[in-house]
Write a protein that holds these residues in place. Structure first.
Motif, PDB file in Angstrom:
ATOM      1  N   ALA A 210      40.861  53.225  35.938  1.00  0.00           N
ATOM      2  CA  ALA A 210      41.936  52.769  37.135  1.00  0.00           C
ATOM      3  C   ALA A 210      41.137  51.725  38.206  1.00  0.00           C
ATOM      4  CB  ALA A 210      42.304  54.134  37.800  1.00  0.00           C
ATOM      5  N   CYS A 211      39.776  52.334  38.342  1.00  0.00           N
ATOM      6  CA  CYS A 211      39.005  51.629  39.449  1.00  0.00           C
ATOM      7  C   CYS A 211      38.689  50.209  38.614  1.00  0.00           C
ATOM      8  CB  CYS A 211      37.653  52.286  39.742  1.00  0.00           C
ATOM      9  SG  CYS A 211      37.672  53.959  40.541  1.00  0.00           S
ATOM     10  N   GLY A 212      38.554  50.016  37.418  1.00  0.00           N
ATOM     11  CA  GLY A 212      38.394  48.730  36.909  1.00  0.00           C
ATOM     12  C   GLY A 212      39.369  47.728  37.330  1.00  0.00           C
ATOM     13  N   LYS A 213      40.605  48.219  37.875  1.00  0.00           N
ATOM     14  CA  LYS A 213      41.557  47.356  37.964  1.00  0.00           C
ATOM     15  C   LYS A 213      41.385  46.402  39.604  1.00  0.00           C
ATOM     16  CE  LYS A 213      45.346  49.996  35.803  1.00  0.00           C
ATOM     17  NZ  LYS A 213      46.481  51.009  35.824  1.00  0.00           N
ATOM     18  N   ILE A 214      40.428  47.020  40.489  1.00  0.00           N
ATOM     19  CA  ILE A 214      40.268  46.279  41.508  1.00  0.00           C
ATOM     20  C   ILE A 214      38.927  45.386  41.415  1.00  0.00           C
ATOM     21  CG2 ILE A 214      41.047  48.318  42.901  1.00  0.00           C
ATOM     22  CD1 ILE A 214      38.221  49.023  43.491  1.00  0.00           C
ATOM     23  N   ARG A 215      38.371  45.118  40.209  1.00  0.00           N
ATOM     24  CA  ARG A 215      37.271  44.461  39.930  1.00  0.00           C
ATOM     25  C   ARG A 215      37.517  42.989  40.603  1.00  0.00           C
ATOM     26  NH1 ARG A 215      33.445  43.878  35.873  1.00  0.00           N
ATOM     27  NH2 ARG A 215      34.163  45.807  34.879  1.00  0.00           N
ATOM     28  N   LYS A 216      38.650  42.356  40.246  1.00  0.00           N
ATOM     29  CA  LYS A 216      38.805  41.033  40.841  1.00  0.00           C
ATOM     30  C   LYS A 216      38.732  41.002  42.465  1.00  0.00           C
ATOM     31  CE  LYS A 216      38.690  37.781  37.905  1.00  0.00           C
ATOM     32  NZ  LYS A 216      37.288  38.136  37.112  1.00  0.00           N
ATOM     33  N   ASP A 217      39.436  42.133  43.179  1.00  0.00           N
ATOM     34  CA  ASP A 217      39.484  41.867  44.436  1.00  0.00           C
ATOM     35  C   ASP A 217      38.000  41.952  45.018  1.00  0.00           C
ATOM     36  OD1 ASP A 217      42.473  41.799  44.609  1.00  0.00           O
ATOM     37  OD2 ASP A 217      42.566  43.902  44.572  1.00  0.00           O
ATOM     38  N   VAL A 218      37.268  42.832  44.137  1.00  0.00           N
ATOM     39  CA  VAL A 218      35.756  42.939  44.836  1.00  0.00           C
ATOM     40  C   VAL A 218      34.782  42.006  44.377  1.00  0.00           C
ATOM     41  CG1 VAL A 218      33.682  44.528  44.690  1.00  0.00           C
ATOM     42  CG2 VAL A 218      35.878  45.470  44.885  1.00  0.00           C
ATOM     43  N   THR A 219      35.099  41.144  43.140  1.00  0.00           N
ATOM     44  CA  THR A 219      33.986  40.182  42.900  1.00  0.00           C
ATOM     45  C   THR A 219      34.417  38.844  42.993  1.00  0.00           C
ATOM     46  OG1 THR A 219      34.925  40.362  40.585  1.00  0.00           O
ATOM     47  CG2 THR A 219      33.148  41.752  41.186  1.00  0.00           C
ATOM     48  N   THR A 220      35.942  38.557  43.153  1.00  0.00           N
ATOM     49  CA  THR A 220      36.379  37.123  43.253  1.00  0.00           C
ATOM     50  C   THR A 220      35.570  36.111  44.263  1.00  0.00           C
ATOM     51  OG1 THR A 220      38.492  37.481  42.262  1.00  0.00           O
ATOM     52  CG2 THR A 220      38.354  35.756  43.671  1.00  0.00           C
ATOM     53  N   GLY A 221      35.345  36.724  45.547  1.00  0.00           N
ATOM     54  CA  GLY A 221      34.765  35.821  46.376  1.00  0.00           C
ATOM     55  C   GLY A 221      33.599  35.344  45.994  1.00  0.00           C
ATOM     56  N   CYS A 222      32.783  36.241  45.356  1.00  0.00           N
ATOM     57  CA  CYS A 222      31.304  35.942  44.865  1.00  0.00           C
ATOM     58  C   CYS A 222      31.494  34.990  43.596  1.00  0.00           C
ATOM     59  CB  CYS A 222      30.507  36.944  44.360  1.00  0.00           C
ATOM     60  SG  CYS A 222      28.990  36.792  43.929  1.00  0.00           S
ATOM     61  N   THR A 223      32.270  35.021  42.875  1.00  0.00           N
ATOM     62  CA  THR A 223      32.673  34.672  41.657  1.00  0.00           C
ATOM     63  C   THR A 223      33.068  33.010  42.305  1.00  0.00           C
ATOM     64  OG1 THR A 223      33.273  36.269  40.472  1.00  0.00           O
ATOM     65  CG2 THR A 223      33.865  34.026  39.492  1.00  0.00           C
ATOM     66  N   VAL A 224      33.916  32.701  42.876  1.00  0.00           N
ATOM     67  CA  VAL A 224      34.390  31.392  43.449  1.00  0.00           C
ATOM     68  C   VAL A 224      33.281  30.673  44.210  1.00  0.00           C
ATOM     69  CG1 VAL A 224      35.711  30.455  44.810  1.00  0.00           C
ATOM     70  CG2 VAL A 224      36.673  32.170  43.432  1.00  0.00           C
ATOM     71  N   ARG A 225      32.717  31.189  45.005  1.00  0.00           N
ATOM     72  CA  ARG A 225      31.599  30.762  45.742  1.00  0.00           C
ATOM     73  C   ARG A 225      30.480  30.239  44.949  1.00  0.00           C
ATOM     74  NH1 ARG A 225      28.930  33.426  49.087  1.00  0.00           N
ATOM     75  NH2 ARG A 225      29.867  35.541  48.415  1.00  0.00           N
ATOM     76  N   MET A 226      30.096  31.052  44.003  1.00  0.00           N
ATOM     77  CA  MET A 226      28.720  30.679  43.189  1.00  0.00           C
ATOM     78  C   MET A 226      29.286  29.742  42.101  1.00  0.00           C
ATOM     79  SD  MET A 226      26.543  32.760  44.329  1.00  0.00           S
ATOM     80  CE  MET A 226      27.238  32.523  46.023  1.00  0.00           C
ATOM     81  N   GLU A 227      30.371  29.569  41.742  1.00  0.00           N
ATOM     82  CA  GLU A 227      30.806  28.675  40.786  1.00  0.00           C
ATOM     83  C   GLU A 227      31.006  27.441  41.441  1.00  0.00           C
ATOM     84  OE1 GLU A 227      31.731  27.361  36.847  1.00  0.00           O
ATOM     85  OE2 GLU A 227      30.917  29.241  37.645  1.00  0.00           O
ATOM     86  N   LEU A 228      31.490  27.176  42.670  1.00  0.00           N
ATOM     87  CA  LEU A 228      31.536  26.152  43.259  1.00  0.00           C
ATOM     88  C   LEU A 228      30.206  25.423  43.559  1.00  0.00           C
ATOM     89  CD1 LEU A 228      34.684  26.650  45.887  1.00  0.00           C
ATOM     90  CD2 LEU A 228      34.579  25.197  43.920  1.00  0.00           C
ATOM     91  N   ALA A 229      29.273  26.505  44.039  1.00  0.00           N
ATOM     92  CA  ALA A 229      27.973  25.943  44.355  1.00  0.00           C
ATOM     93  C   ALA A 229      27.354  25.449  43.055  1.00  0.00           C
ATOM     94  CB  ALA A 229      27.294  27.230  44.836  1.00  0.00           C
ATOM     95  N   GLN A 230      27.672  25.995  41.888  1.00  0.00           N
ATOM     96  CA  GLN A 230      27.148  25.880  40.589  1.00  0.00           C
ATOM     97  C   GLN A 230      27.455  24.177  40.080  1.00  0.00           C
ATOM     98  OE1 GLN A 230      24.720  27.249  38.579  1.00  0.00           O
ATOM     99  NE2 GLN A 230      24.579  25.491  37.435  1.00  0.00           N
ATOM    100  N   LYS A 231      28.884  24.014  40.355  1.00  0.00           N
ATOM    101  CA  LYS A 231      29.635  22.693  40.099  1.00  0.00           C
ATOM    102  C   LYS A 231      28.940  21.562  41.184  1.00  0.00           C
ATOM    103  CE  LYS A 231      32.495  23.854  37.274  1.00  0.00           C
ATOM    104  NZ  LYS A 231      32.527  23.246  35.690  1.00  0.00           N
ATOM    105  N   ASN A 232      28.512  21.940  42.411  1.00  0.00           N
ATOM    106  CA  ASN A 232      28.148  21.147  43.276  1.00  0.00           C
ATOM    107  C   ASN A 232      26.342  20.691  42.846  1.00  0.00           C
ATOM    108  OD1 ASN A 232      30.120  20.654  45.056  1.00  0.00           O
ATOM    109  ND2 ASN A 232      29.464  22.463  46.417  1.00  0.00           N
ATOM    110  N   MET A 233      25.938  21.667  42.392  1.00  0.00           N
ATOM    111  CA  MET A 233      24.466  21.365  41.803  1.00  0.00           C
ATOM    112  C   MET A 233      24.602  20.427  40.633  1.00  0.00           C
ATOM    113  SD  MET A 233      22.291  24.672  42.438  1.00  0.00           S
ATOM    114  CE  MET A 233      22.995  25.638  41.276  1.00  0.00           C
ATOM    115  N   GLU A 234      25.450  20.499  39.767  1.00  0.00           N
ATOM    116  CA  GLU A 234      25.724  19.679  38.610  1.00  0.00           C
ATOM    117  C   GLU A 234      25.662  18.267  39.041  1.00  0.00           C
ATOM    118  OE1 GLU A 234      28.803  21.557  36.326  1.00  0.00           O
ATOM    119  OE2 GLU A 234      27.532  23.143  35.852  1.00  0.00           O
ATOM    120  N   LYS A 235      26.222  18.158  40.129  1.00  0.00           N
ATOM    121  CA  LYS A 235      26.156  16.696  40.670  1.00  0.00           C
ATOM    122  C   LYS A 235      25.028  16.107  41.113  1.00  0.00           C
ATOM    123  CE  LYS A 235      30.882  17.617  42.464  1.00  0.00           C
ATOM    124  NZ  LYS A 235      31.867  17.627  43.465  1.00  0.00           N
ATOM    125  N   GLY A 236      24.057  16.750  40.928  1.00  0.00           N
ATOM    126  CA  GLY A 236      22.483  16.446  41.738  1.00  0.00           C
ATOM    127  C   GLY A 236      22.058  17.260  42.750  1.00  0.00           C
TER     128      GLY A 236
END
Length: 625
Positions: A210-236
């Motif tokens: 049941a607790c696993g169902k809130i995974r995205k609510d807890v981790t999405t912010g970090c996932t999105v910010r880190m992925e965008l940062a990674q994409k920006n770094m790939e540009k140089g």
């Protein structure tokens, strides 16, 4: 001296016995509390006027309470006879308890008292667990607030009193760097706390699910910010270096970091008695290169430098927290801070000399790795075969596995190679490509969990050792982020854009009324040829369906339409539609949007809007399953 040792041992044992009894007493108290609630429920609202009490219901609840008390007495007796404590009669009795699955999860775990005690145990464990300790090491007042909110959330989430608004979870965690790794650690600790408290293993398992169902609510912010940062770094990375202020800016940054470290009681001891300035200078040069500056670092390898220091995640998290605080204090923008943290994160494994890759997590038991306990490569291959068949037959994920025969064999082969290597066998699959492969597939945690569920079922059908299955599941779950991140990031960005700019902007970017009408025409060309779902678009009422759906889509995508038809639930309740059919329809919708020239971000935004309707469209199907 020997007598003194015996006394100490006896005292320790007695203390352990008392703690065990105290824990079980909490459970019984919880049961009695449930009885009180049950009796109150059985009483009519105006019992004072002489209305009849539901005697049968009260007797039923009394019987359950008596059974719980009797079980408690038996546990105490067994503990006394068998030595009690952590390894005596109590755990055995706990394993033999019956779990009443007709009750709510709130009741099954023991109600408020058990949950409150479990949260207390959990928080104490968190402060000892290096994986998550830095997130819970707050001042006393803050800790009390966190405990209270977590208790309120869990109580309501499990079916008890709703005292916490679950809609607050996502915004509360959005700017915290909580990854899937941290979330899994939280689940590990929560599970251990529930079992230590004496909650039935089956109830504990369901609580964790049941607790696993809130995974995205807890981790999405970090996932999105880190992925965008990674994409920006790939540009140089040189862009990051410049935004950090170049060499001068990084020097100021390091000065600020070490000012903070000197007053940080958590990690300042690591630098005691060492050449402080030399360490800072070495790190400045290293970080200058790491953050995109000139390649001027000539020092030792990080593994060699930190060998024997026994650094943990906790110390590294504290260092990163100081880095983040230093950058914020220097007025560096949030996006740049995220990129810098993402750049430093890979250093973690080297500092701790930690083996990398999935195989590094293959747990050994009695000298055997997971692959050996699984029965070898042939057994893994058979499990994958059965799992794949299960996926093809399961409407929740069938869409992703129904491909041509040549591709099926390739997918099975890669799955087998991945698992064999991850379970401790020969590594023949490069898992570094996994995120890229799955990035543009709309695979969510829901889909991932279904596949994991079918993997477990297949392994059980193959009579694989239960502990090996559990260990295998933990290893496989480590690829969750690689498989779901693409969908998470694209959908989250699309959702934010729709919320920020309004739906009318989406409608205009799709080409306005002419563009959406062209898309709908193309959509119907696709679905009428799609043998998987064209059965739903046949017959004399096709034109009526098309007109109605056109009005609805125009309205839903932000256009000038006032749909006045029946509700989605009512329209679809007589259709034998499943997730599979809706997935096929959504695939055709995406294809139609691209065919008429829509950009990928507009396709994603449209998908987000329509995906939000899934539960309503499939309400009848979900109601049966």
């Amino acid at each position: 001296m020997a007598d003194a040792t015996k006394v100490v041992s006896a005292v320790d044992k007695t203390y352990a016995d008392i703690q065990s009894v105290k824990t079980r007493m909490t459970g019984v108290t919880g049961t009695l509390n449930q009885l009180k609630v049950a009796v109150a429920t059985a009483l009519p609202a105006d019992a004072s006027k002489g209305q009849q009490i539901n005697v049968g219901f009260v007797r039923q609840e009394l019987t359950k309470a008596k059974e719980a008390v009797a079980k408690f007495k038996e546990m105490v007796r067994e503990a006394a006879e068998n030595g009690g404590g952590a390894g005596g009669g109590l755990p055995n009795a706990r394993r033999q308890m019956k779990d009443d699955k007709t009750r709510t999860l709130y009741e099954r775990v023991g109600g408020d008292l058990n949950i409150e005690t479990g949260v207390e145990i959990m928080f104490n464990k968190m402060l000892q667990d290096s994986r998550v300790r830095s997130y819970f090491e707050k001042n006393q007042r803050k800790m009390q607030q966190m405990r209270k909110k977590f208790f309120q959330f869990i109580s309501g989430f499990f079916g008890g009193p709703a005292l916490y608004d679950a809609n607050n979870i996502k915004p509360a965690h959005y700017h915290m760097n909580i990854t899937d790794y941290h979330f899994d650690a939280l689940l590990d600790v929560f599970q251990a706390s529930m079992l230590e408290l004496g909650v039935h293993p089956d109830a504990t398992k369901d609580a964790i699910a049941a607790c696993g169902k809130i995974r995205k609510d807890v981790t999405t912010g970090c996932t999105v910010r880190m992925e965008l940062a990674q994409k920006n770094m790939e540009k140089g990375k040189d862009g990051l270096f410049k935004r950090m202020g170049g060499e001068e800016g990084i020097a100021q940054f390091m000065d600020r970091v070490y000012d903070l470290i000197q007053v940080d009681n958590r990690i300042k001891s690591w630098f005691a008695g060492k050449n402080y300035q030399a360490i800072k200078e070495g790190q400045r040069v290293y970080l200058t290169e790491l953050l995109g500056g000139p390649k001027i670092y000539k020092g030792k390898d990080l593994v060699e430098i930190h060998k024997g220091m026994n650094l943990s995640d906790y110390e590294f998290d504290c260092f990163l927290a100081n880095c983040e605080k230093a950058m914020s204090g220097l007025g560096i923008e949030d996006e740049t801070i995220d990129e810098a943290i993402v750049s430093m994160e890979p250093v973690r494994a080297a500092l701790m000399n930690r083996a990398q890759g999935l195989a590094a997590h293959a747990k050994m038991v009695d000298g055997q790795n997971i692959l050996e306990r699984f029965g070898g490569e042939m057994n893994v291959e058979s499990v994958v075969e059965m799992m794949y068949s299960g996926c093809v037959g399961d409407p929740r994920v069938r869409f992703y596995f129904e491909v041509n025969k040549d591709k099926i064999q390739t997918i099975k082969q890669k799955m087998t190679q991945l698992m064999v290597g991850a379970f401790g066998g020969p590594v023949t699959y490069d898992d570094s490509k996994m995120r890229q492969i799955h990035y543009n597939m709309n695979i969510t945690d829901y889909h991932f969990d279904v596949v994991a569920e079918l993997l477990v079922k297949a392994a059980k059908d193959m009579a694989v050792d239960p502990e090996a299955i559990m260990d295998a599941q933990l290893v496989v779950c480590r690829v969750r982020a690689d498989i779901t991140t693409g969908c998470t990031v694209r959908m989250e960005l699309a959702k934010k854009k729709n919320n920020t700019d309004g739906m009318d902007q989406l409608f205009q970017r799709l080409g306005g009324l002419d563009g959406v009408m062209a898309m709908i025409d193309r959509l119907y060309e696709c679905v009428e040829r799609d043998k998987r779902i064209n059965i739903f678009f046949e017959g004399a009422k096709l034109q009526q369906i098309k007109r109605s759906q056109t009005d609805f889509l125009i309205m839903t995508l932000g256009g000038p339409s006032e749909f006045v038809g029946r509700s989605l639930e009512d329209i679809h309740k007589v259709l034998q539609m499943t997730d599979y059919h809706l997935d096929c329809f959504m695939q055709n919708l995406s294809r139609a949007l691209r065919d008429v020239g829509a950009e990928q971000d507009a396709v994603d935004e449209s998908t987000v809007v329509l995906e939000a309707l899934r539960k309503r469209i499939l309400a009848a199907h979900y109601g049966k399953h």
